[in-house]
Each structure stands twice: as C-alpha cells, then as structure tokens.
Write a protein that holds these residues in place. Structure first.
Motif, mmCIF file in Angstrom:
data_model
loop_
_atom_site.group_PDB
_atom_site.id
_atom_site.type_symbol
_atom_site.label_atom_id
_atom_site.label_comp_id
_atom_site.label_asym_id
_atom_site.label_seq_id
_atom_site.Cartn_x
_atom_site.Cartn_y
_atom_site.Cartn_z
ATOM 1 N N ASP A 129 0.841 -1.191 0.000
ATOM 2 C CA ASP A 129 0.000 0.000 0.000
ATOM 3 C C ASP A 129 0.884 1.251 0.000
ATOM 4 O OD1 ASP A 129 -2.838 1.071 0.433
ATOM 5 O OD2 ASP A 129 -1.692 2.090 2.009
ATOM 6 N N PRO A 130 0.645 2.213 -0.903
ATOM 7 C CA PRO A 130 -0.402 2.180 -1.928
ATOM 8 C C PRO A 130 -0.116 1.124 -2.990
ATOM 9 C CG PRO A 130 0.996 4.094 -2.203
ATOM 10 C CD PRO A 130 1.414 3.470 -0.915
ATOM 11 N N PRO A 131 -1.171 0.536 -3.538
ATOM 12 C CA PRO A 131 -0.992 -0.547 -4.516
ATOM 13 C C PRO A 131 -0.336 -0.059 -5.798
ATOM 14 C CG PRO A 131 -3.293 0.086 -4.349
ATOM 15 C CD PRO A 131 -2.581 0.816 -3.274
ATOM 16 N N LEU A 132 0.423 -0.959 -6.408
ATOM 17 C CA LEU A 132 1.156 -0.637 -7.637
ATOM 18 C C LEU A 132 0.625 -1.370 -8.858
ATOM 19 C CD1 LEU A 132 4.720 -0.848 -6.066
ATOM 20 C CD2 LEU A 132 3.497 1.239 -6.702
ATOM 21 N N SER A 133 -0.350 -2.232 -8.678
ATOM 22 C CA SER A 133 -0.930 -2.981 -9.798
ATOM 23 C C SER A 133 -2.355 -3.361 -9.428
ATOM 24 C CB SER A 133 -0.106 -4.247 -10.093
ATOM 25 O OG SER A 133 -0.211 -5.164 -9.018
ATOM 26 N N ALA A 134 -3.104 -3.800 -10.434
ATOM 27 C CA ALA A 134 -4.497 -4.183 -10.181
ATOM 28 C C ALA A 134 -4.588 -5.329 -9.187
ATOM 29 C CB ALA A 134 -5.166 -4.566 -11.501
ATOM 30 N N SER A 135 -3.641 -6.275 -9.261
ATOM 31 C CA SER A 135 -3.693 -7.433 -8.372
ATOM 32 C C SER A 135 -3.450 -7.051 -6.919
ATOM 33 C CB SER A 135 -2.658 -8.477 -8.798
ATOM 34 O OG SER A 135 -1.343 -7.985 -8.620
ATOM 35 N N GLN A 136 -2.794 -5.905 -6.701
ATOM 36 C CA GLN A 136 -2.518 -5.454 -5.338
ATOM 37 C C GLN A 136 -3.699 -4.713 -4.717
ATOM 38 O OE1 GLN A 136 1.143 -3.228 -5.243
ATOM 39 N NE2 GLN A 136 2.327 -4.843 -6.242
ATOM 40 N N ARG A 137 -4.734 -4.499 -5.496
ATOM 41 C CA ARG A 137 -5.911 -3.790 -4.987
ATOM 42 C C ARG A 137 -6.904 -4.783 -4.383
ATOM 43 N NH1 ARG A 137 -5.498 1.504 -6.784
ATOM 44 N NH2 ARG A 137 -4.011 1.794 -8.504
ATOM 45 N N ALA A 138 -8.081 -4.906 -4.951
ATOM 46 C CA ALA A 138 -9.126 -5.755 -4.373
ATOM 47 C C ALA A 138 -8.706 -7.218 -4.228
ATOM 48 C CB ALA A 138 -10.400 -5.640 -5.208
ATOM 49 N N PRO A 139 -8.007 -7.836 -5.216
ATOM 50 C CA PRO A 139 -7.644 -9.250 -5.043
ATOM 51 C C PRO A 139 -6.734 -9.503 -3.840
ATOM 52 C CG PRO A 139 -7.504 -8.628 -7.361
ATOM 53 C CD PRO A 139 -7.680 -7.361 -6.592
ATOM 54 N N SER A 140 -5.733 -8.640 -3.635
ATOM 55 C CA SER A 140 -4.856 -8.823 -2.481
ATOM 56 C C SER A 140 -5.592 -8.514 -1.181
ATOM 57 C CB SER A 140 -3.615 -7.927 -2.604
ATOM 58 O OG SER A 140 -2.771 -8.384 -3.642
ATOM 59 N N ALA A 141 -6.466 -7.515 -1.212
ATOM 60 C CA ALA A 141 -7.249 -7.200 -0.016
ATOM 61 C C ALA A 141 -8.152 -8.364 0.368
ATOM 62 C CB ALA A 141 -8.076 -5.935 -0.250
ATOM 63 N N ALA A 142 -8.750 -9.020 -0.634
ATOM 64 C CA ALA A 142 -9.611 -10.172 -0.347
ATOM 65 C C ALA A 142 -8.799 -11.312 0.256
ATOM 66 C CB ALA A 142 -10.305 -10.629 -1.627
ATOM 67 N N LEU A 143 -7.602 -11.552 -0.275
ATOM 68 C CA LEU A 143 -6.725 -12.577 0.284
ATOM 69 C C LEU A 143 -6.365 -12.248 1.727
ATOM 70 C CD1 LEU A 143 -4.783 -14.996 0.195
ATOM 71 C CD2 LEU A 143 -3.113 -13.492 -0.935
ATOM 72 N N ALA A 144 -5.980 -11.006 1.994
ATOM 73 C CA ALA A 144 -5.615 -10.607 3.352
ATOM 74 C C ALA A 144 -6.778 -10.784 4.316
ATOM 75 C CB ALA A 144 -5.135 -9.150 3.353
ATOM 76 N N ASP A 145 -7.980 -10.396 3.893
ATOM 77 C CA ASP A 145 -9.168 -10.567 4.743
ATOM 78 C C ASP A 145 -9.411 -12.049 5.045
ATOM 79 O OD1 ASP A 145 -9.689 -7.847 4.893
ATOM 80 O OD2 ASP A 145 -11.146 -7.863 3.238
ATOM 81 N N ALA A 146 -9.239 -12.897 4.039
ATOM 82 C CA ALA A 146 -9.463 -14.331 4.236
ATOM 83 C C ALA A 146 -8.427 -14.914 5.189
ATOM 84 C CB ALA A 146 -9.422 -15.051 2.894
ATOM 85 N N LEU A 147 -7.186 -14.460 5.109
ATOM 86 C CA LEU A 147 -6.145 -14.938 6.022
ATOM 87 C C LEU A 147 -6.436 -14.499 7.455
ATOM 88 C CD1 LEU A 147 -3.047 -14.272 3.743
ATOM 89 C CD2 LEU A 147 -3.880 -16.524 4.477
ATOM 90 N N VAL A 148 -6.883 -13.262 7.622
ATOM 91 C CA VAL A 148 -7.266 -12.789 8.957
ATOM 92 C C VAL A 148 -8.389 -13.666 9.515
ATOM 93 C CG1 VAL A 148 -8.362 -10.900 10.228
ATOM 94 C CG2 VAL A 148 -6.503 -10.414 8.630
ATOM 95 N N ALA A 149 -9.391 -13.952 8.694
ATOM 96 C CA ALA A 149 -10.503 -14.790 9.145
ATOM 97 C C ALA A 149 -10.029 -16.187 9.526
ATOM 98 C CB ALA A 149 -11.574 -14.871 8.052
ATOM 99 N N GLY A 150 -9.115 -16.748 8.738
ATOM 100 C CA GLY A 150 -8.597 -18.076 9.049
ATOM 101 C C GLY A 150 -7.828 -18.096 10.355
ATOM 102 N N LEU A 151 -7.028 -17.077 10.600
ATOM 103 C CA LEU A 151 -6.247 -17.006 11.842
ATOM 104 C C LEU A 151 -7.160 -16.809 13.051
ATOM 105 C CD1 LEU A 151 -3.408 -14.870 10.315
ATOM 106 C CD2 LEU A 151 -3.016 -17.049 11.484
ATOM 107 N N GLU A 152 -8.152 -15.961 12.917
ATOM 108 C CA GLU A 152 -9.080 -15.747 14.028
ATOM 109 C C GLU A 152 -9.880 -17.010 14.322
ATOM 110 O OE1 GLU A 152 -9.981 -10.995 14.151
ATOM 111 O OE2 GLU A 152 -11.190 -12.198 12.753
ATOM 112 N N ALA A 153 -10.230 -17.763 13.296
ATOM 113 C CA ALA A 153 -10.977 -19.004 13.498
ATOM 114 C C ALA A 153 -10.167 -20.033 14.276
ATOM 115 C CB ALA A 153 -11.418 -19.578 12.152
ATOM 116 N N GLN A 154 -8.849 -19.949 14.202
ATOM 117 C CA GLN A 154 -7.979 -20.845 14.961
ATOM 118 C C GLN A 154 -7.671 -20.312 16.358
ATOM 119 O OE1 GLN A 154 -6.635 -23.888 14.565
ATOM 120 N NE2 GLN A 154 -7.771 -24.219 12.671
ATOM 121 N N GLY A 155 -8.280 -19.196 16.720
ATOM 122 C CA GLY A 155 -8.095 -18.651 18.057
ATOM 123 C C GLY A 155 -6.968 -17.665 18.207
ATOM 124 N N PHE A 156 -6.322 -17.281 17.086
ATOM 125 C CA PHE A 156 -5.261 -16.279 17.150
ATOM 126 C C PHE A 156 -5.882 -14.884 17.131
ATOM 127 C CE2 PHE A 156 -3.213 -19.953 14.969
ATOM 128 C CZ PHE A 156 -2.316 -20.274 15.995
#
Length: 273
Positions: A179-206
């Motif tokens: 951030d700031p993003p330098l390509s299209a893939s660094q925008r919504a697609p990377s944000a969606a991946l980051a959100d999913a990783l946060v959700a996965g970690l929280e689901a494991q109790g982290f």
C-alpha cells in the motif's frame, strides 16, 4: 427315471448347505454396505491433518508459498546484503536473517515448517503448491526473486510466511499487503486474500496484533516482495517471537499446525474451494 434325477440332486445339494444354482441371488443386507472411513492423521510432520474432502474438478490452481528468510543467510552477509530493487524506485537488501525466540528457535525454521504443513493441506484439496525455496539451509533468494516465482508461474495467489520480532508485551498476528498498490492485483484481489487470512487465523483462536496494523491488517509500502507482486499477494506475520507466550506456541508442533490450518483455510476461501 432320468426326469427324477435333477429334482433329487437339488434336494441333496440343499441338504449339504450348497446354494441352489438356479435360485436368484439374495439381496444385499443394509449392514453390509461400505462405510466411509473417518480421516486419519498421516504424513511426516507431527499433528498434520490429511483432509478427506474431495478436490473440486477442473485444473488445479497454482499457489506460491514464500517461507521467509533461509537457514544459510547468517553465514552469507555479503550476498544477502547486496541491494535489489524495492519495487518503488528504491533499493533494499536482498534478504535478512530473520529473528528467533529467546530459546533460539529461528524464524526461518518456523516459516519453513509451517509452509510444509500448508503445502500438504492444500495439496490434499487439489491445489498445486510451489515454494520460493525447497530447503532450510540455503541462502536467499532475494525478495524481488521471491515475487518473480509467483509472477512467472501466473499463480492464483502468493502468501509469504513469517514471524515478527515486536516490542516487549506486544502480541498477535498481522497480515501485510502492499500500500499504496502498484498494480491491479494489489488492490481488491490482495485485499480479499488478506481478509481471508485474517478470518482463518481468528478461526484458529489467534488474535490480531496489539502493536501493529488494525484489525489484523497492516498495509505498508516497504515490503519489496509485495511491491513486486503481479498476482494477489499477502505476508503473514504469525506471532511476536519476542513474547514468551507466543514463543511457546511457535515452538510447539501443534501450534505450528494451527497456523498452517489457518493459512490453508484463508487460501482455500480465496480460491473458492
């Protein structure tokens, strides 16, 4: 006389317990139907689960895992210290040695072990996994080359795996993205991946970091591996190795399995699998 021989023979066979060859086959008993076996633990790493869910049909998506640092970096100061492009017009050192717990458990070993566990989990779900390094006693590769592995593979996504050396008393994970993003893939697609990783970690109790980022997310401009990415990419700082409580988790194989399951869940959620 010959007409009586066949009935007499059948009576004798029945009396001996031999099935009548002319009788219809009995219907199968419901209790004889095959029962699926539950999933079992397997594989060389302790505590690793082998998922039993069938992989979706279709071509296997490619995911690149990037376990941070490397075991030979400390002995190759000149090589890992040379400057490489940082993706924003400047330069950065090729790589670093990483951190370790107070008991000497190294970040590079933690990252490599977790990546191996994630690989097994994703492979069992039909994902093709590639790595930026195949051992834990080499040098590098440099941060720009790590991004190139995923770019060249046209990967569906890339996840870098690390552990942090934060302030005393700081706890929790954070997921970094360019951030700031330098390509299209660094925008919504990377944000969606980051959100999913946060959700996965929280689901494991982290829990999200108490000292960096917000709600588990840490947008930043200084990570060259993310800056060079042309596929959806994120970097997970799993824990603060300087914290004694979190150090015990990262040193424990069961704790590393939890991190692996969290990351794999985030990847699969992003892939829609």
């Amino acid at each position: 006389m010959r007409g009586l021989l066949l009935p007499l023979l059948l009576v004798l066979l029945a009396g001996c317990g031999v099935a009548d060859p002319l009788a219809p086959a009995p219907a199968p008993s419901p209790s004889s139907a095959a029962v699926p076996l539950p999933g079992a633990r397997s594989g060389p790493l302790p505590g690793a689960e082998t998922p039993t869910t069938a992989a979706p049909a279709g071509p296997a998506p490619v995911v690149v895992l990037d376990p941070g640092h490397n075991g030979g970096n400390a002995a190759a100061a000149d090589e890992i210290g040379r400057e490489v492009p940082d993706g924003r017009g400047g330069t950065k050192p090729c790589n670093t040695t990483g951190t370790e717990t107070a008991d000497g458990y190294a970040e590079h070993a933690f990252a490599f072990d977790v990546a191996a566990r994630v690989t097994r989990l994703l492979t069992a779900r039909g994902v093709e996994v590639r790595s930026t390094r195949d051992d834990d006693d080499g040098v590098g590769p440099c941060v720009d080359r790590r991004a190139a592995v995923a770019n060249d593979a046209r990967a569906a996504l890339s996840v870098s795996i690390h552990a942090d050396s934060g302030p005393s008393g700081g706890r929790g994970f954070h997921v970094a993205l360019s951030d700031p993003p330098l390509s299209a893939s660094q925008r919504a697609p990377s944000a969606a991946l980051a959100d999913a990783l946060v959700a996965g970690l929280e689901a494991q109790g982290f829990t999200p970091s108490t000292y960096r980022g917000e709600d588990g997310l840490d947008p930043r401009p200084d990570l060259a591996g993310l800056n060079h990415a042309r596929v959806p990419a994120a970097l997970v700082e799993c824990a603060n190795m300087a914290d004694p409580g979190e150090a015990r988790v990262v040193e424990d194989p069961a704790g590393r399995q939890r991190y692996a399951e969290a990351i794999a869940a985030g990847v699969l959620r992003t892939l829609g699998r």
